[in-house]
Design an enzyme around this catalytic site. Structure first.
Site, PDB file in Angstrom:
ATOM      1  N   VAL A  65       0.848  -1.249   0.049  1.00 40.63           N
ATOM      2  CA  VAL A  65      -0.003   0.083  -0.093  1.00 40.63           C
ATOM      3  C   VAL A  65       0.855   1.267  -0.099  1.00 40.63           C
ATOM      4  O   VAL A  65       0.330   2.392  -0.389  1.00 40.63           O
ATOM      5  CB  VAL A  65      -0.910  -0.015   1.009  1.00 40.63           C
ATOM      6  CG1 VAL A  65      -1.922   1.428   1.295  1.00 40.63           C
ATOM      7  CG2 VAL A  65      -2.046  -1.338   0.971  1.00 40.63           C
ATOM      8  N   ASN A  91      -8.243  -0.126   5.577  1.00 40.65           N
ATOM      9  CA  ASN A  91      -7.992  -0.636   7.036  1.00 40.65           C
ATOM     10  C   ASN A  91      -6.394  -0.689   7.043  1.00 40.65           C
ATOM     11  O   ASN A  91      -5.776  -0.562   8.243  1.00 40.65           O
ATOM     12  CB  ASN A  91      -8.659  -1.932   7.401  1.00 40.65           C
ATOM     13  CG  ASN A  91      -8.003  -2.343   8.611  1.00 40.65           C
ATOM     14  OD1 ASN A  91      -8.164  -2.023   9.610  1.00 40.65           O
ATOM     15  ND2 ASN A  91      -7.137  -3.582   8.358  1.00 40.65           N
ATOM     16  N   SER A 143      -8.145   6.553  13.774  1.00 37.75           N
ATOM     17  CA  SER A 143      -7.826   6.010  15.122  1.00 37.75           C
ATOM     18  C   SER A 143      -8.029   7.459  16.248  1.00 37.75           C
ATOM     19  O   SER A 143      -8.175   8.232  15.868  1.00 37.75           O
ATOM     20  CB  SER A 143      -6.278   5.759  15.283  1.00 37.75           C
ATOM     21  OG  SER A 143      -5.895   5.750  16.469  1.00 37.75           O
ATOM     22  N   TYR A 156       2.070   8.901  13.064  1.00 38.31           N
ATOM     23  CA  TYR A 156       0.704   8.109  13.126  1.00 38.31           C
ATOM     24  C   TYR A 156      -0.327   8.964  13.348  1.00 38.31           C
ATOM     25  O   TYR A 156      -1.482   8.987  12.590  1.00 38.31           O
ATOM     26  CB  TYR A 156       0.585   6.956  14.071  1.00 38.31           C
ATOM     27  CG  TYR A 156      -0.403   5.994  14.078  1.00 38.31           C
ATOM     28  CD1 TYR A 156      -0.518   5.180  13.079  1.00 38.31           C
ATOM     29  CD2 TYR A 156      -1.432   6.116  15.153  1.00 38.31           C
ATOM     30  CE1 TYR A 156      -1.647   4.189  13.255  1.00 38.31           C
ATOM     31  CE2 TYR A 156      -2.460   5.378  15.191  1.00 38.31           C
ATOM     32  CZ  TYR A 156      -2.647   4.285  14.409  1.00 38.31           C
ATOM     33  OH  TYR A 156      -3.654   3.540  14.237  1.00 38.31           O
ATOM     34  N   ILE A 189      -7.505  -1.660  21.052  1.00 38.05           N
ATOM     35  CA  ILE A 189      -8.151  -2.762  20.927  1.00 38.05           C
ATOM     36  C   ILE A 189      -7.386  -3.823  21.111  1.00 38.05           C
ATOM     37  O   ILE A 189      -6.254  -3.635  20.845  1.00 38.05           O
ATOM     38  CB  ILE A 189      -8.603  -2.724  19.429  1.00 38.05           C
ATOM     39  CG1 ILE A 189      -9.538  -1.438  19.015  1.00 38.05           C
ATOM     40  CG2 ILE A 189      -9.260  -4.023  18.887  1.00 38.05           C
ATOM     41  CD1 ILE A 189     -10.694  -1.319  19.786  1.00 38.05           C
TER      42      ILE A 189
END
Length: 248
Positions: A65, A91, A143, A156, A189
């Site tokens: 990606v 995702n 996120s 990030y 998560i």
């Protein structure tokens, strides 16, 4: 329930964690799914068997990606094979954590390339077909770090904040053309990645969550399913937190 019966979906980052659970959830709801991963997955045969048990099919495709030039033809080929996608789930993502004043430019750029630029490349190709058909749902995996920021994750956090802005802007471009665009923003998560964090740090995270537990991959996958299905046909341009109240 067959919430996605006769629908075709492309899910990136499909080989493990949240991505794999999204694929499994979509298959269980009747969708035919194309899963994009960086390299061939050890779980491919298992997922194909799951698809068959639900009377549908799973197709695995591979591409980096973060490499736009190599990615685009793979997505175009998948689009042609599918005859168009009803659902796109962006995702795939990576982290390369570090304090900003020590971060190497390559660690900044690689996260931006995969988490943001790769989404643009894939979505530009898939959404053009959706717009032509005047139908489609695009779900971007953001996120809580993109909403509130996180120390040690400037790359990030910036990529996910950019993804939220991209989601809102694209929703305004495509809404009149029948295409919905939303984002999901998970908090803590329970995945292979977070299990690698020392237990005392994980326990500290849980204490900050109003629901007092880590989220499960099913929690995220079910939210994505809702946005992919016809239950959410009047929802676009939104960022839905799946964080146990952490971002409240």
């Amino acid at each position: 329930m067959d919430m996605l019966k006769n629908k075709k979906a492309l899910v990136t980052g499909s080989s493990r964690g949240i991505g794999r659970k999204i694929v499994e959830t979509f298959l269980a709801e009747g969708a035919e799914v194309w899963g994009l991963c960086t390299r061939p997955s050890a779980a491919k045969a298992e997922i194909e068997a799951l698809a068959a048990s639900h009377g549908t099919q799973f197709h695995e495709i591979c591409a980096d990606v973060g490499d736009a030039a190599a990615l685009a033809p793979v997505i175009k080929d998948a689009l042609a094979q599918a005859g168009g996608f009803d659902v796109l789930v962006n995702n795939a993502g990576i982290t390369k954590d570090g304090l900003s004043f020590r971060m190497k430019l390559e660690d900044w750029q690689s996260v931006i390339n995969i988490n943001l630029t790769g989404v643009f490349v894939i979505t530009q190709i898939v959404s053009a077909d959706m717009i032509r058909k005047k139908a489609g749902s695009i779900i971007n995996m953001a996120s809580i770090s993109g909403v509130h920021g996180e120390g040690g994750q400037v790359n990030y956090s910036a990529s996910k904040a950019g993804l939220i802005g991209y989601t809102k802007a694209l929703a305004k471009e495509t809404g009149s053309r029948g295409v919905r665009v939303n984002a999901v923003a998970p908090g803590f998560i329970d995945t292979d990645m977070t299990r690698a964090v020392p237990q005392e740090i994980r326990d500290g995270w849980v204490k900050q969550i109003p629901l007092r537990r880590a989220g499960q991959v099913e929690d995220v996958a079910n939210t994505v399913l809702f946005l992919a299905s016809d239950l959410s046909t009047y929802i676009t341009g939104q960022t839905i937190g799946v964080d146990g109240g952490l971002g409240a």
